[in-house]
Motif scaffolding. Structure first.
Motif, PDB file in Angstrom:
ATOM      1  N   ALA A  49       0.867  -1.185   0.000  1.00 10.28           N
ATOM      2  CA  ALA A  49       0.000   0.000   0.000  1.00 10.28           C
ATOM      3  C   ALA A  49       0.900   1.230   0.000  1.00 10.28           C
ATOM      4  O   ALA A  49       1.273   1.733   1.074  1.00 10.28           O
ATOM      5  N   PRO A  50       1.266   1.755  -1.174  1.00  5.09           N
ATOM      6  CA  PRO A  50       2.198   2.896  -1.226  1.00  5.09           C
ATOM      7  C   PRO A  50       1.680   4.115  -0.491  1.00  5.09           C
ATOM      8  O   PRO A  50       2.466   4.860   0.114  1.00  5.09           O
ATOM      9  N   GLY A  51       0.362   4.355  -0.530  1.00  5.64           N
ATOM     10  CA  GLY A  51      -0.191   5.536   0.115  1.00  5.64           C
ATOM     11  C   GLY A  51      -0.080   5.517   1.628  1.00  5.64           C
ATOM     12  O   GLY A  51      -0.152   6.569   2.272  1.00  5.64           O
ATOM     13  N   LEU A  52       0.093   4.337   2.202  1.00  2.00           N
ATOM     14  CA  LEU A  52       0.221   4.207   3.655  1.00  2.00           C
ATOM     15  C   LEU A  52       1.672   4.039   4.095  1.00  2.00           C
ATOM     16  O   LEU A  52       1.958   4.073   5.287  1.00  2.00           O
ATOM     17  N   SER A  53       2.568   3.848   3.153  1.00  2.00           N
ATOM     18  CA  SER A  53       3.974   3.605   3.457  1.00  2.00           C
ATOM     19  C   SER A  53       4.746   4.919   3.440  1.00  2.00           C
ATOM     20  O   SER A  53       4.419   5.848   2.698  1.00  2.00           O
ATOM     21  N   GLU A  54       5.776   4.977   4.241  1.00  2.00           N
ATOM     22  CA  GLU A  54       6.645   6.151   4.268  1.00  2.00           C
ATOM     23  C   GLU A  54       8.017   5.723   4.765  1.00  2.00           C
ATOM     24  O   GLU A  54       8.254   5.631   5.970  1.00  2.00           O
ATOM     25  N   THR A  55       8.911   5.484   3.820  1.00  2.00           N
ATOM     26  CA  THR A  55      10.251   5.035   4.210  1.00  2.00           C
ATOM     27  C   THR A  55      11.122   6.197   4.662  1.00  2.00           C
ATOM     28  O   THR A  55      12.062   5.995   5.436  1.00  2.00           O
TER      29      THR A  55
ATOM     30  N   ILE B 127      14.750  -5.725   1.863  1.00  2.00           N
ATOM     31  CA  ILE B 127      15.591  -4.766   2.585  1.00  2.00           C
ATOM     32  C   ILE B 127      17.038  -5.179   2.395  1.00  2.00           C
ATOM     33  O   ILE B 127      17.402  -6.333   2.649  1.00  2.00           O
ATOM     34  N   CYS B 128      17.857  -4.240   1.957  1.00  2.00           N
ATOM     35  CA  CYS B 128      19.283  -4.505   1.789  1.00  2.00           C
ATOM     36  C   CYS B 128      20.063  -3.361   2.415  1.00  2.00           C
ATOM     37  O   CYS B 128      19.865  -2.192   2.059  1.00  2.00           O
TER      38      CYS B 128
ATOM     39  N   LEU C  89      15.599 -10.086   3.880  1.00  2.00           N
ATOM     40  CA  LEU C  89      16.419  -9.130   4.613  1.00  2.00           C
ATOM     41  C   LEU C  89      17.886  -9.469   4.366  1.00  2.00           C
ATOM     42  O   LEU C  89      18.320 -10.592   4.642  1.00  2.00           O
ATOM     43  N   VAL C  90      18.636  -8.502   3.848  1.00  2.00           N
ATOM     44  CA  VAL C  90      20.057  -8.711   3.550  1.00  2.00           C
ATOM     45  C   VAL C  90      20.870  -7.681   4.320  1.00  2.00           C
ATOM     46  O   VAL C  90      20.720  -6.472   4.106  1.00  2.00           O
ATOM     47  N   ALA C  91      21.693  -8.155   5.242  1.00  2.00           N
ATOM     48  CA  ALA C  91      22.604  -7.283   5.989  1.00  2.00           C
ATOM     49  C   ALA C  91      24.023  -7.638   5.570  1.00  2.00           C
ATOM     50  O   ALA C  91      24.548  -8.690   5.948  1.00  2.00           O
TER      51      ALA C  91
ATOM     52  N   GLY D 221      23.251   3.571   0.652  1.00  2.00           N
ATOM     53  CA  GLY D 221      23.523   2.145   0.698  1.00  2.00           C
ATOM     54  C   GLY D 221      22.407   1.320   1.317  1.00  2.00           C
ATOM     55  O   GLY D 221      22.575   0.116   1.509  1.00  2.00           O
ATOM     56  N   VAL D 222      21.269   1.946   1.627  1.00  4.75           N
ATOM     57  CA  VAL D 222      20.136   1.217   2.206  1.00  4.75           C
ATOM     58  C   VAL D 222      18.985   1.222   1.206  1.00  4.75           C
ATOM     59  O   VAL D 222      18.601   2.274   0.683  1.00  4.75           O
ATOM     60  N   GLU D 223      18.447   0.054   0.956  1.00  2.00           N
ATOM     61  CA  GLU D 223      17.311  -0.084   0.042  1.00  2.00           C
ATOM     62  C   GLU D 223      16.157  -0.755   0.766  1.00  2.00           C
ATOM     63  O   GLU D 223      16.323  -1.812   1.382  1.00  2.00           O
TER      64      GLU D 223
END
Length: 442
Positions: A102-108, A158-159, A189-191, A114-116
């Motif tokens: 839900a892009p409208g509810l997301s806020e990164t 997530i990277c 998840l990639v760390a 270097g963070v994706e």
């Protein structure tokens, strides 16, 4: 009916329109995963790992896989729910409604270089080859995980690049709104080497009726990286929640897992980590509360495949009414994994005579120079502690509730991030008997 044949039919109708269907490697992988599930079906109590957990009620339900955001009537309520969830807490937020981003509810928000943080569906549509090394295969986990692999079309990717630290938590929110809906989120998840991150998975449902969430989260943790993962499950009382957390750790990495299960009619969590290098560390910390006729099952495995690894595992369960809790944890020390230091413990508190807890801690050791211990308890509130509090002027009900919360607080205290610890504390506080008068302890 939620049978293998019905899911095969669903897969046949959706395989060509799932995100990433154009990638030959993924189409073939999904086909193999579906074949595995069709052949095996849902796990049954005839299998040792499922001896105490029956999926008969799940098989009696009919589910529809849903694409898109919540129906218009629920959209406003979902938006308000997300707003309350984010209130006063910093972080990067990725929200999914009925299994879809839900892009409208997301806020990164602003991210360090270097963070994706991206929706899996977007990457599958544009660059699926990037995901191939991390996606897993049809043989990973139980047959329910194979069904997730066959039908997953969204989730989070997530990277965190080498040496980068993400200060604020990354929140992944999954909200179920439609009755009889099924969702299959798959998170990666990639760390990378030397990185640090905190990831929170929230699963919410409230009064959404009978729903199925079949989730898989895969983590790849590089050398000397540090990943903290908190899973907070608060789905509705009629929900079914099946989940797998699969982790690989490189040399010197640290992985902290906190599994908080406070919802769903039936919840099953399979959590596995493997040490692929020396000096790895892990913490498995779990807390669950079940009442009514609800059922929660945690199956864990820590594989000490390399020398000088350290693991700590602590699970606590609070059970009321006729609820049932299951814990089965295995620590496997492979040949040559000398210097292993492992501790495992499971404790269950029964608040009624009809509540039931099955616990099975296991050590499987094939090396000589190790230090390993395990233990388990199942019991009721300690009479001596209750007498002590009553002798200090507390009435019996308040004293019992205080001791119950203290039992939970030990697990909560292992969550180092204050905001996350407070979030988990509020969740359990809202459920425990007498929680309304214990607010000052949160």
């Amino acid at each position: 009916m939620s049978t293998a044949a019905s899911w095969e039919t669903d897969f046949a109708s959706r395989a060509k329109v799932l995100p990433g269907a154009q990638a030959p490697w993924l189409a073939a992988l999904r086909r193999r995963a579906m074949d595995r599930f069709t052949a095996a079906g849902w796990p049954t109590t005839q299998q040792e790992n499922w001896r105490h957990t029956s999926l008969t009620m799940l098989e009696q339900q009919e589910f529809l896989t849903v694409n898109g955001s919540a129906a218009s009537g629920a959209a406003a309520a979902v938006a308000q729910q997300v707003k309350q969830l984010r209130q006063g807490e910093p972080g990067h937020w990725l929200v999914f409604v009925d299994g879809s981003h839900a892009p409208g509810l997301s806020e990164t928000g602003p991210l360090p270089a270097g963070v994706e943080i991206a929706a899996l569906s977007a990457l599958l549509a544009t660059s699926p080859a990037r995901l191939e090394p991390y996606f897993g295969d049809e043989g990973d986990g139980e047959s329910s995980a194979a069904l997730n692999l066959a039908l997953a079309g969204d989730g989070a990717f997530i990277c965190v690049a080498q040496g980068v630290a993400v200060q604020d938590p990354i929140h992944l929110v999954f909200i179920a709104t439609q009755s009889q809906s099924a969702s299959f989120p798959r998170n990666i998840l990639v760390a990378e080497n030397g990185s640090r991150a905190i990831v929170v998975e929230h699963y919410l449902g409230n009064d959404s009726g009978i729903t199925l969430t079949n989730a898989v989260t895969r983590s790849v943790i590089g050398a000397d990286a540090n990943l903290t993962h908190l899973k907070l499950q608060q789905e509705g009382e009629q929900a079914f929640h099946l989940a797998a957390i699969q982790v690989r750790q490189a040399r010197g990495s640290v992985y902290n897992s906190h599994s908080m299960s406070f919802g769903a009619r039936l919840a099953r969590n399979d959590i596995v980590t493997r040490f692929d290098g020396e000096h790895c560390e892990t913490l498995f910390n779990g807390l669950y509360y079940v009442n009514g006729r609800r059922h929660v099952d945690h199956h864990t495995r820590i594989e000490h495949a390399q020398p000088r690894g350290t693991s700590r595992e602590f699970y606590r369960g609070i059970l009321a009414d006729t609820a049932h809790g299951v814990f089965a944890g295995r620590i496997l020390v492979s040949p040559g994994a000398d210097g292993t230091d492992a501790v495992q413990r499971s404790d269950s508190l029964l608040l009624s005579r009809l509540a039931k807890a099955d616990t099975r801690p296991e050590l499987e050791i094939y090396a000589d120079d190790v230090k390993c211990a395990h233990g388990a308890t199942v019991g009721q509130i300690d009479d001596a502690s209750l007498f002590y509090l009553r002798s200090r002027g507390l009435d019996e009900a308040y004293a019992r509730n205080l001791l119950t919360y203290a039992f939970a607080a030990e697990a909560l205290g292992r969550i180092e991030t204050v905001s996350l610890r407070q979030r988990a504390a509020r969740a359990i506080h809202a459920l425990l008997p007498g929680g309304e008068v214990l607010g000052e302890l949160v």
